[in-house]
Design a protein around this motif. Sequence first.
Motif: not given
Lengths: 104, 379
Positions: B1-5, B335-341
Amino acid sequence: MKKSEFIKLVLVAAVISSCNHQQGKSDKRIYMRSDTTANYSHVRGGFRGGYIPFIAYGLFMNNRYARAGYYSSSLHESSNIGSNAFKGNVVRGGFGSSAYHVSS
Amino acid sequence: MKRHTITPRADWQQKVENIGFGFHTLDTTYWDESVYYELSMKEVDAIEKATNDLWIICLDAVQHVIDEKLYAKFHIPEWIIPHIEASWNDDVPAIYGRFDFTFKNGIPKLLEFNADTPTSLFESSVVQWFWLQDLYPGKDQFNSIHEKLIAYWKYLQEYLHDDTLYFSCIKDNLEDLTTTEYMRDCAIQAGLGTKFIFMDEIGWDLTTPVFLDLENNPISNIFKLYPWEWLLNEGFGKNIARDRNKAFWIEPSWKMILSNKAILPLLWELNNGHPNLLESYFETDNFKLGINYAKKPLLSREGQNIQLVDYGSTIAETPGEYGEEGFIYQELCLLPEFDKNYPLIGSWIIGQESAGIGIRESETLITDNMSRFVPHLIS
């Protein structure tokens, strides 16, 4: 593929223009009734958004519509019905009040 | 799972409003397309399998509760029990639910099951699909919710009373109205005859006795976006059991068992060690979790009254109006953290099948009504 092939909506886009009322906050206590045979009581949820909705109330009989008066979900049942015999057979407003409790 | 901006579409508000999505911005941004998540097919397959597997054990658990008369654990009032059992034994139609997952070591773990009035259906089914078609039309998304809803309404048609299917929600709430009208949209496309009525407009005929619409036509099928625990506590609540028409309420009353967090310790008891379940207990056995746990009310909405305790210290806690009925204790799984999200995966079951996901992202460990809906795609 894991996604829907095609999406068509036949109804939803019309929703956006209806019922997007902001809920006004007010401490005013307003007393009303929707039937002249009924007693007054204060409006539930306050004077929300500056208006109180009333619905025409009636019945289809012999292919004709007979109007019995009006009803408002903002009023207690006792202020909607009174001694009106036609209205007295049907009561409304018995569901939907919890949402006021949750949002307040 | 990856988060993209990414940069949102320049006219994104207009684009989402054109498809009927009017609550994209509440107090803050709700629909957030400055971000998307990318999932691998392996992750999607794992969520799909977990959703299908959990649905089966949930149905088994309902049967167990009914067989063993465990209603007291759920604080379900005695007078509605015959209605619940009839709705189960008569196969009263049910159409949807949403499992909320987090990942732990690549395995989806069930945090809770929203079986009665799950929100974010329209966003999951329609809004993120159109976002994908606009920006990444060649990509895939775990989302066949729309076509599965239409297909399942078609399937259910012969199981409904031979009459109009009503759709109902509260007034003055665009989110609920949109979700309800979207569900109705799918039913119309499935060929069903439908009408809309607000909850407070539903009438009760004192002489017949049946529920009525505004023209005094009897109601015999009704989809309600309104929780069962609210229905039961209101003025007309007991009329549900008195109704001569025996109207089908959708979701049916047996869903009260699954939408209550008491189902979590029961699922654990019946399926000890299941890979998609977190160890959970009722209050009497909470000591088994030691000093790491999540404390959740049996009934609560929008993440209220939840406490997360890590090594004896509270690391997150939410206020609220719930907890009167008691609490359950669940193994702590953050929950997993992605840049404090912190993203939460909502996985939809439509009919009997896993149908797709929606992701809500918060800046806190507990997903609440300030969370943002963010789209996703499959890599």
